[in-house]
Design an enzyme around this catalytic site. Sequence first.
Site, short mmCIF file in Angstrom:
data_model
loop_
_atom_site.label_atom_id
_atom_site.label_comp_id
_atom_site.label_asym_id
_atom_site.label_seq_id
_atom_site.Cartn_x
_atom_site.Cartn_y
_atom_site.Cartn_z
N GLU A 129 -14.73 27.96 -59.74
CA GLU A 129 -15.16 27.93 -58.34
C GLU A 129 -14.37 28.84 -57.41
OE1 GLU A 129 -13.60 25.37 -60.00
OE2 GLU A 129 -12.15 24.34 -58.71
N ASN A 130 -13.85 29.99 -57.87
CA ASN A 130 -13.10 30.90 -57.00
C ASN A 130 -13.82 31.07 -55.66
OD1 ASN A 130 -11.57 31.59 -59.44
ND2 ASN A 130 -13.46 32.64 -60.00
N GLY A 189 -16.76 26.34 -68.63
CA GLY A 189 -18.13 26.56 -68.16
C GLY A 189 -18.21 27.55 -67.01
N ALA A 190 -17.40 27.32 -65.99
CA ALA A 190 -17.43 28.19 -64.83
C ALA A 190 -16.24 27.89 -63.93
CB ALA A 190 -18.72 27.99 -64.04
N GLU A 239 -12.16 17.25 -59.34
CA GLU A 239 -13.12 17.27 -60.44
C GLU A 239 -13.97 16.00 -60.51
OE1 GLU A 239 -13.94 19.88 -61.59
OE2 GLU A 239 -12.22 21.20 -61.35
N GLU A 245 -7.28 29.37 -62.54
CA GLU A 245 -7.00 27.95 -62.69
C GLU A 245 -6.62 27.67 -64.14
OE1 GLU A 245 -10.15 25.21 -61.66
OE2 GLU A 245 -8.80 23.51 -61.74
N HIS A 294 -22.19 22.27 -59.34
CA HIS A 294 -20.80 21.82 -59.44
C HIS A 294 -19.86 22.84 -58.80
CE1 HIS A 294 -17.41 19.77 -61.54
NE2 HIS A 294 -16.89 20.97 -61.46
N GLU A 295 -19.99 24.10 -59.18
CA GLU A 295 -19.07 25.12 -58.65
C GLU A 295 -19.30 25.31 -57.15
OE1 GLU A 295 -16.85 25.57 -60.69
OE2 GLU A 295 -17.94 24.98 -62.50
N1 TRP Z 1 -12.38 24.25 -62.15
C1 TRP Z 1 -13.30 24.57 -63.21
C2 TRP Z 1 -14.45 23.60 -63.05
O1 TRP Z 1 -14.40 22.50 -63.46
C3 TRP Z 1 -12.69 24.40 -64.56
C4 TRP Z 1 -12.17 25.63 -65.24
C5 TRP Z 1 -12.82 26.79 -65.39
C6 TRP Z 1 -10.95 25.76 -65.94
N2 TRP Z 1 -12.06 27.63 -66.16
C7 TRP Z 1 -10.93 27.02 -66.50
C8 TRP Z 1 -9.89 24.93 -66.17
C9 TRP Z 1 -9.86 27.47 -67.28
C10 TRP Z 1 -8.81 25.38 -66.93
C11 TRP Z 1 -8.80 26.63 -67.48
O2 TRP Z 1 -15.39 23.87 -62.40
ZN ZN Z 2 -14.95 21.50 -61.45
#
Ligand code: TRP
Ligand code: ZN
Length: 885
Positions: free
Chosen positions: A269-270, A266-267, A325, A127, A302-303
């Site tokens: 959600e794959n 932070g993390a 989001e 992402e 969240h994830e």
């Molecule tokens: N979708 C992720 C979240 O909010 C956000 C995220 C994680 C992200 N790594 C990233 C966005 C790298 C841009 C680039 O949970």
């Molecule tokens: Zn998110």
Amino acid sequence: MRTEQPKLIRLVDYQQPDYLIDETHLTFELYEDYALVHAHLVMQRNPALGCDLPRLVLDGVELQLLHLAMDDQVLTAADYQVDAEQLSLQPLRPSFTLDSTVRIEPQNNTALEGLYKSGEMFCTQCEAQGFRKITYYLDRPDVMSSFTTTVIAEKQRYPILLSNGNLIEEGVEDKRHWATWQDPHKKPAYLFAVVAGDLWSVEDSFTTMNGREVTLRIFVEPENIDKCQHAMNSLKKCMRWDEEQYGREYDLDIFMIVAVNDFNMGAMENKGLNIFNSSCVLAKPETSTDAIFQRIESIVAHEYFHNWSGNRVTCRDWFQLSLKEGFTVFRDSEFSADMNSRTVKRIEDATFLRTHQFAEDAGPLAHPVRPPEYMEISNFYTWTIYEKGAEVVRMLHTLLGPERFRQGSDLYFERHDGQAVTCDDFVAAMESVSGMDLTQFKRWYSQAGTPVLRVTDEYDAERQLYHIDIAQSCPATPGQANKQPFVIPVAMGLLGAEGQALSARLQDAEQCVTQDNWVLTLNQAQQRFTFTEVSERPLPSLLRGFSAPVKLHYDYSREQLAFLLQHDSDGFNRWEAAQQLAVQVIEEVCEQLRTHAPVQVDGCLAQSFAAVLNNPHLDTALQAEIISFPSLAYLLELQEQADVQLTDKAREAVRLYLAEQLAEPLQALYNRLREQAKQTQYRPEAEQIGNRRLQAMALSYLTLLQRDDIVAATVAQFEQADNMTERLSALSCLVNSTAQSQAQAALVQFAEEFAHDPLVMDQWFSVQAASSVLGELAHVRQLMQHPSFSIKNPNKVRAVIGAFTQHNLPQFHAEDGSGYVFLAEQVAALDALNPQMSARIITPLTRWQRYTPAQQALMRAQLEQLQALPKLSKDLYEVLERTLA
Ligand code: TRP
Ligand code: ZN
């Protein structure tokens, strides 16, 4: 890296994809100095668009193309066109297969986007647009495909091979081994992930509401195996919560989390394989503070929640980012509120929003929750998309009420399962179940800026009428000079002279939650609300629970604020009254300093705080929040022109005055809570967290008194406490005190004890960089020479550069401009390595218009120098362009 001007991508130009990808089969061959990615794509012309065959344009960045075939016909250079970002070719049939092999170099990927190495581990971050750095593809969220992925790597170095979905086959060949994973759910490429490494895991299981058994596994580097339990507990709690609150069940047989040290955010959600910044998953009491435990709980949730709000129902395009989001932040914050103190969670969220998002919304990078255009989407993972987006969903929740909101979310998931949709689709589901027309409400998605409410009132004793007049306005933001009125839910109550809740009737009330708690729905620039049967002159308690992301002005006297602080039945507004009181008192001292008048601190604050500390009906968490002082950043945000040094002085003067006035109760409180802590087994649970927070707050006031006995108690706490929360709060007090020899000794001891633990060293770095006492620029530069520091690791960048520029405002804004020069240097260095990070850490400089003319000039000079650099990433280019426009 690029030099020509990047294109603007516009929402109004959105078009469906010309081609679709039904199946994606990937094989990764991982080596130390390169990786090969073989892709076999089963594609077709988008049937919605007709039967002509336009050119197929695939995204691909920094790929070395080794092989390309369509329908098994090998293509040569004459058959296709490639440039730095795309590959195009002419399909001959509406359905076809495409095979490609590319060579990439994950070990040299410092941008941490695509396939890269974090330490000894291979991992991915796709992402928003990282997949195009892995293979040629239609890298857009409305192209959804099934994925089958084989990973091949040396067995000894990379015993664990992971991807999305279920493991369907594995095997060994010589020194190398392979694993094949299949994800049955169609998904966009941004949710793809692979991991290969020498990882250990903690396993548990969860039985879903329909009785399905799900394996839960958290993978970490071996030394962290004792830091997984809290994340695992959080995962099980949030899985249950999502079933109970939203009726959402998990949909694969396994759910995996992997912790990596080098991660931009932070993390992520794959699908079925969340990848986490290790700082957002690893914790144990001896190394992690309460704040970290709570952060982990909320990010794990969240994830996990994204599995429905994001993955099963995804975004049509990246303009809709807040669809997933904003909704998911709303979901995780409600989860945290249910797991902990609801009022405290709301206070934390409101404080954060008002300090960071309001600043963003008032600056040159302001944008609506659904931006109309962007150059680099990575720049739009902002407080506006996340936090303001969550507030917009919260307002829908307030306007519809909990039952209809739940019906709306059920309908949204049912209607759009497996689809890539828009914010309009989300609102439409809410309209369907409620019968409300939310057309005007949707201005929250299209208009940027923080609305301002001005409230006046009038009491007619004779007729027992009470009128509230509210005017709303919204400042201009880049590209939006004039704003239309918003729909704004204002929750409120009325207090009588004894502090009791007054009941009354709201005329033409559409929304009346209970007899004495109303939600006024504003929808005009100027509006009057009238209450009847009001038996005495009321004091209004407005915007209860921070029911809308707005600035509200009502001309409260200090006595009225003190009264609300004592009597309001809404916990949030008690805290808010304390904040406003503190702001008034500090502003008065600012004015005294400005005019060189003698400093006299109004005693009302000390009296109110004393009452709060003595109030046995308040829990410690709320007491701590109430006596916690508005941050310098928040105070500056309220000022027309921010005066950092003066406001810092005034704030410190008021803090010292409070410490002196409240020394006795604070000392008694500290002693009691510290003794209690010694006798309690540490657990990261709400009640204990509240106690420790109040204890820390008391100690930080007491530190200002410069007393030897207090320094000794602080050193004792630092040395004897069995948990990082108490140790770090003691360390922070020492570092920010005049007891610098004790501070130095503690810092040395701490660094020796935790040299092997990078996450603890992050805390060691930031407690120093954020200290206006210790964190002079020279010291910060020294910290960057420390063996534990690396500019390639985002957590270290945030711990040192981020802490200095965001939390050490007096030093960052030093009058000679040295802080600005420093930040610009770091931005330039980082931009060559990791553009997402450079474009993010520059944020404090983008707020240049907020400061004095002299500071503005110094900040602008640095921005202009950066803009003149010969090579700028797209990310930084866009930020600079908009900042200096
Ligand atoms: N979708 C992720 C979240 O909010 C956000 C995220 C994680 C992200 N790594 C990233 C966005 C790298 C841009 C680039 O949970
Ligand atoms: Zn998110």
